[in-house]
Design an enzyme around this catalytic site. Structure first.
Site, PDB file in Angstrom:
ATOM      1  N   ASN A  36       0.878  -1.172   0.000  1.00  0.00           N
ATOM      2  CA  ASN A  36       0.000   0.000   0.000  1.00  0.00           C
ATOM      3  C   ASN A  36       0.910   1.214   0.000  1.00  0.00           C
ATOM      4  O   ASN A  36       1.427   1.621   1.040  1.00  0.00           O
ATOM      5  CB  ASN A  36      -0.894  -0.035   1.243  1.00  0.00           C
ATOM      6  CG  ASN A  36      -1.857   1.139   1.310  1.00  0.00           C
ATOM      7  OD1 ASN A  36      -1.811   2.048   0.476  1.00  0.00           O
ATOM      8  ND2 ASN A  36      -2.726   1.123   2.300  1.00  0.00           N
TER       9      ASN A  36
ATOM     10  N   ARG B 210      -2.635  -2.189  -3.315  1.00  0.00           N
ATOM     11  CA  ARG B 210      -3.851  -1.427  -3.057  1.00  0.00           C
ATOM     12  C   ARG B 210      -3.804  -0.164  -3.922  1.00  0.00           C
ATOM     13  O   ARG B 210      -2.846   0.603  -3.853  1.00  0.00           O
ATOM     14  CB  ARG B 210      -3.933  -1.030  -1.582  1.00  0.00           C
ATOM     15  CG  ARG B 210      -5.123  -0.134  -1.290  1.00  0.00           C
ATOM     16  CD  ARG B 210      -5.276   0.072   0.209  1.00  0.00           C
ATOM     17  NE  ARG B 210      -6.494   0.790   0.503  1.00  0.00           N
ATOM     18  CZ  ARG B 210      -6.541   2.071   0.880  1.00  0.00           C
ATOM     19  NH1 ARG B 210      -5.426   2.770   0.980  1.00  0.00           N
ATOM     20  NH2 ARG B 210      -7.693   2.645   1.126  1.00  0.00           N
TER      21      ARG B 210
ATOM     22  N   HIS C 147     -12.964   2.516   0.233  1.00  0.00           N
ATOM     23  CA  HIS C 147     -12.964   1.483   1.285  1.00  0.00           C
ATOM     24  C   HIS C 147     -13.700   0.227   0.819  1.00  0.00           C
ATOM     25  O   HIS C 147     -14.152  -0.574   1.632  1.00  0.00           O
ATOM     26  CB  HIS C 147     -13.660   1.956   2.591  1.00  0.00           C
ATOM     27  CG  HIS C 147     -12.983   3.051   3.322  1.00  0.00           C
ATOM     28  ND1 HIS C 147     -13.685   3.969   4.088  1.00  0.00           N
ATOM     29  CD2 HIS C 147     -11.688   3.384   3.415  1.00  0.00           C
ATOM     30  CE1 HIS C 147     -12.836   4.821   4.624  1.00  0.00           C
ATOM     31  NE2 HIS C 147     -11.618   4.497   4.235  1.00  0.00           N
TER      32      HIS C 147
ATOM     33  N   ARG D 241     -11.352  15.026   7.804  1.00  0.00           N
ATOM     34  CA  ARG D 241     -12.199  15.415   6.664  1.00  0.00           C
ATOM     35  C   ARG D 241     -13.599  15.785   7.137  1.00  0.00           C
ATOM     36  O   ARG D 241     -14.171  15.110   8.002  1.00  0.00           O
ATOM     37  CB  ARG D 241     -12.311  14.259   5.667  1.00  0.00           C
ATOM     38  CG  ARG D 241     -11.059  14.050   4.847  1.00  0.00           C
ATOM     39  CD  ARG D 241     -11.176  12.815   3.943  1.00  0.00           C
ATOM     40  NE  ARG D 241     -10.146  11.848   4.274  1.00  0.00           N
ATOM     41  CZ  ARG D 241     -10.143  10.578   3.902  1.00  0.00           C
ATOM     42  NH1 ARG D 241     -11.119  10.103   3.163  1.00  0.00           N
ATOM     43  NH2 ARG D 241      -9.163   9.783   4.246  1.00  0.00           N
TER      44      ARG D 241
ATOM     45  N   GLU E  80      -8.050  -5.566   5.392  1.00  0.00           N
ATOM     46  CA  GLU E  80      -7.891  -5.226   3.974  1.00  0.00           C
ATOM     47  C   GLU E  80      -6.714  -5.965   3.345  1.00  0.00           C
ATOM     48  O   GLU E  80      -6.776  -6.341   2.171  1.00  0.00           O
ATOM     49  CB  GLU E  80      -7.717  -3.709   3.828  1.00  0.00           C
ATOM     50  CG  GLU E  80      -9.005  -2.964   4.142  1.00  0.00           C
ATOM     51  CD  GLU E  80      -8.834  -1.449   4.113  1.00  0.00           C
ATOM     52  OE1 GLU E  80      -8.589  -0.877   5.194  1.00  0.00           O
ATOM     53  OE2 GLU E  80      -8.937  -0.851   3.048  1.00  0.00           O
TER      54      GLU E  80
END
Ligand code: AMP
Length: 385
Positions: free
Chosen positions: A14, A80, A168, A229, A372
């Protein structure tokens, strides 16, 4: 290259702009042989100059952990990739053409895709095995048009690939299946509302294993309140800030992505610290917690309507798995909708997938750990056979 054997691991990478997360996973068993993160890539004073140097640093650390990649040959590398745009609705083996298409999607994900491309390029030079891209958007490519379409002129949307993509997805898909496994029910029968609450937060509505709604949109900024965010704001805020505060578009983008959310409201973005401050009676922290939970309820209610009722409400990721106060607050007052949480079950610190609603509840409430890396390893292994 020798034939892969079942205990050969997949290397999951990732790549961010200044970091490289890695995990060496055996897809079938889920065994994690090693994992870690190389940080401060390319930063001043760092001895990791670029992503190629980061892979060297990773190899050295793996060695220190007793893992020699020459002796434990890799089956494949799974990458990813945040944005698959309109092009990619499932994992794909990376060749030069695929890499160019991922690069071309950088306009849609300027913070993420360029780093993934650099990571892939470096890894392809280091490891002569199949490389697979697993996209964070792919699971949401099934959204119905009514859910994925923004009400802006269609020709403009088509020209610039403007739609809701969702993010996601690897986590939501993994958790949807893991929840079906936990309940011992076929995925095809379940209506699920899934809340992925980590540094980034997103909700999804999943019917029979297919995503029908999600809270993130063209970018990962839409939807729930997150660590830094804002999530949903009035789209008119941009023009208002430009006119009234004299801010540029880049400044507004940075404000809403990096300085808003829980951080902007309370001064801290780590949820553990937020909860400590709430307990200490700090008003800014309490407001941030309440805004976070209020937005979650808004989406839970919306998704019950979208699905026509739910069989299960699932909490996952750092906050979802570990914050009993958040789970209790989201469920509070939703008894009429069939959602209740058992205080004792909710408070258990178990790290296993588990049900936290009382027996016989109309909507099962569950806590299901996401993974993940394992999901990426499995999708990678499935594709390379
Ligand atoms: P993730 O992105 O899934 O690693 O989640 C990171 C977020 O989970 C951060 O905001 C952490 O503060 C939060 N988190 C992790 N552990 C806990 C905990 N025990 N209680 C509350 N929040 C937690």
């Amino acid at each position: 290259m020798t034939e892969p054997t079942r205990d050969q691991p997949v290397l999951v990478l990732n790549a961010g702009s200044s970091s490289l997360k890695y995990q060496l996973v055996v897809p079938e068993s889920g065994e994690v042989r090693a994992g870690g993160i190389v940080e401060r890539i390319g930063e001043a004073g760092s001895d990791v100059a670029d992503h190629s140097a980061a892979l060297q640093a990773m190899t050295t650390r793996l060695h220190a952990d007793g893992v020699d990649l020459d002796e434990v040959p890799l089956r494949a590398v799974g990458h990813r990739v945040v944005h698959g745009g309109p092009d990619f609705s499932e994992p794909v083996i990376i060749d030069d053409a695929v890499l160019e298409r991922i690069r071309a999607l950088s306009a849609l994900a300027p913070l993420h895709n360029p780093a993934a491309v650099i990571g892939i390029e470096a890894a392809r030079q280091h490891y002569d095995v199949p490389h697979v891209a697993v996209f964070d958007t792919a699971f949401f490519s099934t959204l119905p048009d009514a859910a994925s379409t923004y009400a802006v002129p269609r020709d403009l949307a088509a020209k610039h690939s403007i739609r809701r993509y969702g993010f996601h997805g690897t986590s939501h898909q993994f958790v949807a299946q893991a929840t079906a496994d936990l309940l011992g029910r076929p995925l095809a029968e379940l209506r699920q509302v899934i809340l992925h609450l980590g540094n980034g937060c997103s909700a999804s509505a999943v019917r029979g294993g297919r995503a029908v709604e999600t809270s993130m949109g063209l970018t990962p900024l839409q939807g729930l309140v997150m660590g830094t965010r804002s999530g949903d704001v009035d789209p008119g805020l941009h023009a208002y800030l430009a006119r009234e505060a004299g801010m540029t578009l880049d400044e507004i983008d940075t404000l809403l992505n990096k300085r808003s959310g829980v951080l902007g409201l309370s001064g801290v973005n780590d949820f553990r610290e937020l909860v400590q401050r709430v307990d200490a009676g700090e008003q800014d922290a309490s407001l941030a917690f309440d805004v976070f939970v209020h937005r979650l309820k808004h989406y839970v209610g919306a998704y019950l309507a979208i699905l026509g009722g739910a069989d299960v409400l699932v909490f996952t990721a750092g906050i979802g798995q570990h914050s009993a106060p958040v789970r209790a607050a989201v469920a509070d007052g939703l008894g009429e909708l069939g959602i209740t949480v058992d205080a004792h079950l909710n408070a258990s610190g178990s790290s296993q997938a588990r049900v936290i609603s009382p027996d016989g509840s109309r909507v099962v409430v569950a806590v299901v750990p996401t993974n993940e890396e394992l999901a990426i390893a499995r999708q990678t292994a499935d594709l390379v056979g």
